[in-house]
Scaffold this motif. Sequence first.
Motif, mmCIF file in Angstrom:
data_model
loop_
_atom_site.group_PDB
_atom_site.id
_atom_site.type_symbol
_atom_site.label_atom_id
_atom_site.label_comp_id
_atom_site.label_asym_id
_atom_site.label_seq_id
_atom_site.Cartn_x
_atom_site.Cartn_y
_atom_site.Cartn_z
ATOM 1 N N LEU A 279 0.571 -0.900 -0.369
ATOM 2 C CA LEU A 279 0.022 -0.072 -0.148
ATOM 3 C C LEU A 279 0.779 1.167 0.120
ATOM 4 N N LEU A 280 2.190 0.955 0.808
ATOM 5 C CA LEU A 280 3.149 2.252 0.850
ATOM 6 C C LEU A 280 3.417 2.380 -0.081
ATOM 7 N N ALA A 281 3.951 1.407 -1.576
ATOM 8 C CA ALA A 281 4.261 1.837 -3.094
ATOM 9 C C ALA A 281 3.429 2.157 -3.349
ATOM 10 N N VAL B 42 1.352 12.466 -9.072
ATOM 11 C CA VAL B 42 -0.667 13.709 -8.915
ATOM 12 C C VAL B 42 0.618 14.611 -8.593
ATOM 13 N N SER B 43 1.998 14.734 -8.580
ATOM 14 C CA SER B 43 3.028 16.340 -8.238
ATOM 15 C C SER B 43 3.247 16.058 -9.237
ATOM 16 N N GLN B 44 3.252 15.011 -10.593
ATOM 17 C CA GLN B 44 4.581 15.013 -11.245
ATOM 18 C C GLN B 44 5.517 15.217 -11.081
ATOM 19 N N GLY B 45 6.720 14.375 -10.522
ATOM 20 C CA GLY B 45 7.732 13.277 -10.535
ATOM 21 C C GLY B 45 8.232 14.489 -8.905
ATOM 22 N N ARG B 46 7.801 14.987 -8.262
ATOM 23 C CA ARG B 46 8.049 15.510 -6.991
ATOM 24 C C ARG B 46 8.136 14.484 -5.802
ATOM 25 N N ALA B 47 7.508 13.479 -5.921
ATOM 26 C CA ALA B 47 7.111 12.149 -4.581
ATOM 27 C C ALA B 47 8.576 12.421 -4.070
ATOM 28 N N VAL B 48 8.997 12.560 -2.405
ATOM 29 C CA VAL B 48 10.005 11.359 -2.014
ATOM 30 C C VAL B 48 9.762 10.776 -0.782
ATOM 31 N N LEU B 49 10.821 9.328 -1.315
ATOM 32 C CA LEU B 49 9.706 7.999 -0.188
ATOM 33 C C LEU B 49 11.016 8.211 0.974
ATOM 34 N N GLY B 50 10.464 9.036 2.124
ATOM 35 C CA GLY B 50 10.981 8.977 3.736
ATOM 36 C C GLY B 50 10.332 7.846 4.167
ATOM 37 N N ILE B 51 11.384 7.041 5.205
ATOM 38 C CA ILE B 51 10.486 6.276 5.738
ATOM 39 C C ILE B 51 11.442 5.473 6.420
ATOM 40 N N GLN C 81 12.282 -4.574 1.284
ATOM 41 C CA GLN C 81 12.187 -5.943 -0.228
ATOM 42 C C GLN C 81 11.652 -5.165 -1.083
ATOM 43 N N ILE C 82 10.176 -5.064 -0.889
ATOM 44 C CA ILE C 82 8.399 -4.970 -1.667
ATOM 45 C C ILE C 82 8.372 -3.872 -2.219
ATOM 46 N N VAL C 83 9.347 -2.889 -1.424
ATOM 47 C CA VAL C 83 8.588 -1.129 -1.577
ATOM 48 C C VAL C 83 9.309 -1.410 -2.446
ATOM 49 N N LEU C 84 10.688 -1.417 -2.668
ATOM 50 C CA LEU C 84 12.234 -1.099 -3.656
ATOM 51 C C LEU C 84 11.371 -1.334 -4.688
#
Length: 308
Positions: free
Chosen positions: A92-94, A103-112, A143-146
């Motif tokens: 779901l996070l992915a 939605v942001s046209q390529g501006r997301a950062v995945l902080g975890i 190992q799933i998200v990335l």
Amino acid sequence: MGIRLGLQIGNFSYGTAVEELFPTVIAQAQEAESAGFDSVFLMDHFYQLPQAGSPDQPMLEAYTALGALAVATERVQLGTLVTGNSYRNPTLLAKAVTTLDVVSQGRAVLGIGTGWFEYEHLSLGFEFGSFTDRFNRLDEALQIVLPMIRGERPTFSGKWYKTAEAMAEPRFRPHIPLLIGGSGEKKTIPLAARAFDHLNILAGFDELPHKVQVVRQRCDEIGRDPATLETSALVPALIGNGLSPEMLPAEVRQQAVAGNPQEVVEQIKTNVLDAGVDGVILSPATQLGYTPGLITEVGELLRPLVSA
């Protein structure tokens, strides 16, 4: 990736009615963008943290709010500082972060990160467990998200998670920048060196020079150029005339700054940038309301100091 000057919006207690709450969030994000900040972050919590207020104070769900901020901004990167893996299913996070990127046209950062606020877990029914449990869960989740955010379809069977050709479509980019928060020298920093673009170092000012050295050592050990693992520090700030670090509670003086914009920037330079940290993510205190202009003043003074 370029997270050198970020803004964290960590408190939604503005002294306003709920109708004005999100317009105030938008105003801060837009001011940060206009002032040259490169990123805006929200916390991934459901209750306010104990050092900032009582659990029942306003707290927005992060990815819903980030999706709305994507429409209200044009340039800044958007993410959480950081997502609590212990209450976010990795598939779901992915899906959430790839959707935010679209939605942001390529501006997301995945902080975890592993998740740490025990009361929040117990109250809402999320399993907490030991730190080792949470770190092992994070290791499995990555190992799933990335692979999913790279467009792969991982099949995985572990102690905590199972997937069968999991996918996340559509995707806007082949790579979403990856950020991890922490400072553990045995687990978190080595993990950052192996798999992440950015490490937000959670440590007192007096510890930062040592942590930066450890980051370099861990990168050297695996043959990675340390310059390719960007670092930052999250710095809570009381900004205003007549304020000083002596007014901060003793337990946060090694992590927070206080004063007028010029004094705040001088403290950040001395305590963070001179310690070898690449950038800063500013978290202005807003419990007494949001004051337009202060983010701009600090940003204009900080920007030349953190330019790559």
